[in-house]
Design a protein around this motif. Sequence first.
Motif, PDB file in Angstrom:
ATOM      1  N   SER A 145     -10.214 -11.516  -5.799  1.00  0.00           N
ATOM      2  CA  SER A 145      -9.901 -11.801  -4.396  1.00  0.00           C
ATOM      3  C   SER A 145      -9.287 -10.573  -3.748  1.00  0.00           C
ATOM      4  O   SER A 145      -8.435  -9.899  -4.336  1.00  0.00           O
ATOM      5  CB  SER A 145      -8.934 -12.979  -4.297  1.00  0.00           C
ATOM      6  OG  SER A 145      -9.516 -14.152  -4.816  1.00  0.00           O
ATOM      7  N   LEU A 146      -9.692 -10.302  -2.510  1.00  0.00           N
ATOM      8  CA  LEU A 146      -9.212  -9.138  -1.767  1.00  0.00           C
ATOM      9  C   LEU A 146      -8.176  -9.512  -0.712  1.00  0.00           C
ATOM     10  O   LEU A 146      -7.622  -8.638  -0.056  1.00  0.00           O
ATOM     11  CB  LEU A 146     -10.386  -8.425  -1.098  1.00  0.00           C
ATOM     12  CG  LEU A 146     -11.495  -7.955  -2.053  1.00  0.00           C
ATOM     13  CD1 LEU A 146     -12.642  -7.337  -1.276  1.00  0.00           C
ATOM     14  CD2 LEU A 146     -10.939  -6.974  -3.085  1.00  0.00           C
ATOM     15  N   CYS A 147      -7.910 -10.807  -0.566  1.00  0.00           N
ATOM     16  CA  CYS A 147      -6.885 -11.301   0.357  1.00  0.00           C
ATOM     17  C   CYS A 147      -6.121 -12.411  -0.344  1.00  0.00           C
ATOM     18  O   CYS A 147      -6.726 -13.323  -0.910  1.00  0.00           O
ATOM     19  CB  CYS A 147      -7.513 -11.806   1.651  1.00  0.00           C
ATOM     20  SG  CYS A 147      -6.334 -12.574   2.806  1.00  0.00           S
TER      21      CYS A 147
ATOM     22  N   LYS B 217       2.048  -7.004  -3.105  1.00  0.00           N
ATOM     23  CA  LYS B 217       1.376  -5.752  -3.393  1.00  0.00           C
ATOM     24  C   LYS B 217      -0.100  -5.865  -3.022  1.00  0.00           C
ATOM     25  O   LYS B 217      -0.780  -6.808  -3.403  1.00  0.00           O
ATOM     26  CB  LYS B 217       1.521  -5.412  -4.881  1.00  0.00           C
ATOM     27  CG  LYS B 217       1.049  -4.024  -5.275  1.00  0.00           C
ATOM     28  CD  LYS B 217       1.387  -3.767  -6.732  1.00  0.00           C
ATOM     29  CE  LYS B 217       1.013  -2.367  -7.162  1.00  0.00           C
ATOM     30  NZ  LYS B 217       1.340  -2.132  -8.591  1.00  0.00           N
ATOM     31  N   ALA B 218      -0.581  -4.883  -2.251  1.00  0.00           N
ATOM     32  CA  ALA B 218      -1.992  -4.773  -1.861  1.00  0.00           C
ATOM     33  C   ALA B 218      -2.127  -3.450  -1.130  1.00  0.00           C
ATOM     34  O   ALA B 218      -1.146  -2.714  -0.965  1.00  0.00           O
ATOM     35  CB  ALA B 218      -2.427  -5.936  -0.974  1.00  0.00           C
ATOM     36  N   ASP B 219      -3.334  -3.113  -0.671  1.00  0.00           N
ATOM     37  CA  ASP B 219      -3.457  -1.913   0.163  1.00  0.00           C
ATOM     38  C   ASP B 219      -2.568  -2.039   1.393  1.00  0.00           C
ATOM     39  O   ASP B 219      -1.897  -1.094   1.787  1.00  0.00           O
ATOM     40  CB  ASP B 219      -4.911  -1.686   0.561  1.00  0.00           C
ATOM     41  CG  ASP B 219      -5.763  -1.242  -0.615  1.00  0.00           C
ATOM     42  OD1 ASP B 219      -5.223  -0.581  -1.527  1.00  0.00           O
ATOM     43  OD2 ASP B 219      -6.956  -1.564  -0.639  1.00  0.00           O
ATOM     44  N   THR B 220      -2.577  -3.205   2.023  1.00  0.00           N
ATOM     45  CA  THR B 220      -1.564  -3.580   3.012  1.00  0.00           C
ATOM     46  C   THR B 220      -0.956  -4.881   2.528  1.00  0.00           C
ATOM     47  O   THR B 220      -1.652  -5.893   2.437  1.00  0.00           O
ATOM     48  CB  THR B 220      -2.165  -3.774   4.411  1.00  0.00           C
ATOM     49  OG1 THR B 220      -2.751  -2.534   4.847  1.00  0.00           O
ATOM     50  CG2 THR B 220      -1.096  -4.194   5.406  1.00  0.00           C
ATOM     51  N   ALA B 221       0.313  -4.866   2.199  1.00  0.00           N
ATOM     52  CA  ALA B 221       0.932  -6.053   1.607  1.00  0.00           C
ATOM     53  C   ALA B 221       1.231  -7.118   2.648  1.00  0.00           C
ATOM     54  O   ALA B 221       1.089  -8.313   2.379  1.00  0.00           O
ATOM     55  CB  ALA B 221       2.213  -5.664   0.867  1.00  0.00           C
TER      56      ALA B 221
ATOM     57  N   VAL C 166      -5.529  -6.760  -5.826  1.00  0.00           N
ATOM     58  CA  VAL C 166      -6.106  -5.514  -6.310  1.00  0.00           C
ATOM     59  C   VAL C 166      -6.391  -4.565  -5.147  1.00  0.00           C
ATOM     60  O   VAL C 166      -6.698  -4.993  -4.030  1.00  0.00           O
ATOM     61  CB  VAL C 166      -7.401  -5.815  -7.098  1.00  0.00           C
ATOM     62  CG1 VAL C 166      -8.489  -6.374  -6.176  1.00  0.00           C
ATOM     63  CG2 VAL C 166      -7.902  -4.585  -7.834  1.00  0.00           C
ATOM     64  N   SER C 167      -6.288  -3.275  -5.404  1.00  0.00           N
ATOM     65  CA  SER C 167      -6.632  -2.283  -4.400  1.00  0.00           C
ATOM     66  C   SER C 167      -8.144  -2.182  -4.249  1.00  0.00           C
ATOM     67  O   SER C 167      -8.891  -2.206  -5.226  1.00  0.00           O
ATOM     68  CB  SER C 167      -6.079  -0.914  -4.795  1.00  0.00           C
ATOM     69  OG  SER C 167      -6.490   0.082  -3.877  1.00  0.00           O
TER      70      SER C 167
END
Length: 503
Positions: A240-242, A299-303, A268-269
């Motif tokens: 999942s990306l979101c 934590k994410a590319d944009t948290a 995940v990034s």
Amino acid sequence: MARDNKFNSSRRGLIAGIGLAVPVACAAQTESMPAHTGGTIRTMSGLGGLVGTDGAYLDVLGYHETGDGGGGRFVWNAAALKRTHDGGTVIDPQRAFPDDWDDQLALEAWFADGPAGCGLWHRVSGRGAVEAVWFGLMADYDPATGHGTDDAQALNRALSRHHTVRLPLGNILIRSRSVNMALKPAGSVLEGAGSGKVYGAHSGTVLWGETGAYPVIDRIGSQRTVVRGLSVCSGRRNPSLCGIADRRAQSSQYAQFNVLDNVDIDIVSSPQAYGRQGSIGWLNHSAELASVVTPGYWKADTALAFTNTDFWKVPSQFAEQGGPPSCSALTIHGPLTCHSYNPVGAPVRLHNAAAVTAIIYTSNQAVAGGEARAGTCGFRLSGANFAHQLTIFAEGCESAGEIEYLEAVTLRIRGIFGPGKVLRSTGQFQTVNRSEIHFEPTAFGSVAQRYWVEGPAGDAWSESTVIAPVIPIVDFVQAANRSNLSFVASGERRETGPRKSSG
């Protein structure tokens, strides 16, 4: 996966012993059955084909297996309508129990509303929260291998029928669809058994998302929903990306009063995702009056994104986005930790937002040779931001953050930064008006750092105050209009006009 659902005793002997019969027409199902007759069966599949008179009961020892937490006492109600069957608290004995819990079509048939008719087994549970394991949730995912049973349908069925659903300790796989907390005007509560991270490993209740571009938890068009005491992470297959998405929907234009309480997010990034916006931990697009009750580790590319513009365009399986763009009133109670992986996204982004109150620790873990990578920052306040009360501790970044337009904002900046500037412009810098910016630097030993504020020629600092210690020096570069800017050092207020850079 297939489950052993055989009876421990003869089915014929069980039926004869407790006064049950094979289903017949509703009108005949109450004949010659003794009330309150007791009996025990091993699993939920054993309820298939068994009916009785009102008051007859059965004790089920487990949902899939004895002792798995999904069992309970069930009482027969001959007058109950079959369409209320839900696969967890209300059971139609004529419904086929899935032999393979990985068969999504069989699960859809099992959890679907019942046909016409009457006669159901009702779980004795009292009022209040229900347990997700009552609906067959297994929580058997192995993060190391990516193997496990998809629990999305079981969890969604529980949420569709009950206001508060509790999750067990363990690793829960969400694969075939998002967790559906969408379009709930009266709200719902999803409650885990706790969240935590010890030596890099998540503990407590963990939702592992393998939904790709779809969010793990979708709260589009919802009000007054609460997610509490769990972690949301990316799984191994189709990660999942979101993590969690709160948005307005065309059919429900109000999305507000939603709460995250002691929730960790670890996504995940993926710098190429969502039109190169990168992955997103919590997306709040035009959902107002939100609240985050910490502690939380995101934590994410944009948290964290609180914005009236959907840069990510995260899709939903349940509703179309819509409604007027707005983004106001986010309160974060206590410190929140937000991490980013790369320069694509800052840990925190507020865009055209108002009335955000928060204390946030941010870091960007995109490093090159041990140094903060060029372009990394701890936060981005893009567009017009109004009436915030923000304290941000940023480290591991080239600069603390980026600003564009601030109105009546109080911003306290703490941290340890790379060779860049404390604040830089987004490239469309307009003004800082009626605001206070506090620089509260941290230094190692006696090493003092040099702090800069950058903006393109023509920017304005009007009716605002900058508060900083005498050392390090605060330098304003290329600031053409600072006649109404106050500079406060060591508690002593003094007015300053334009100053030349000492660098």
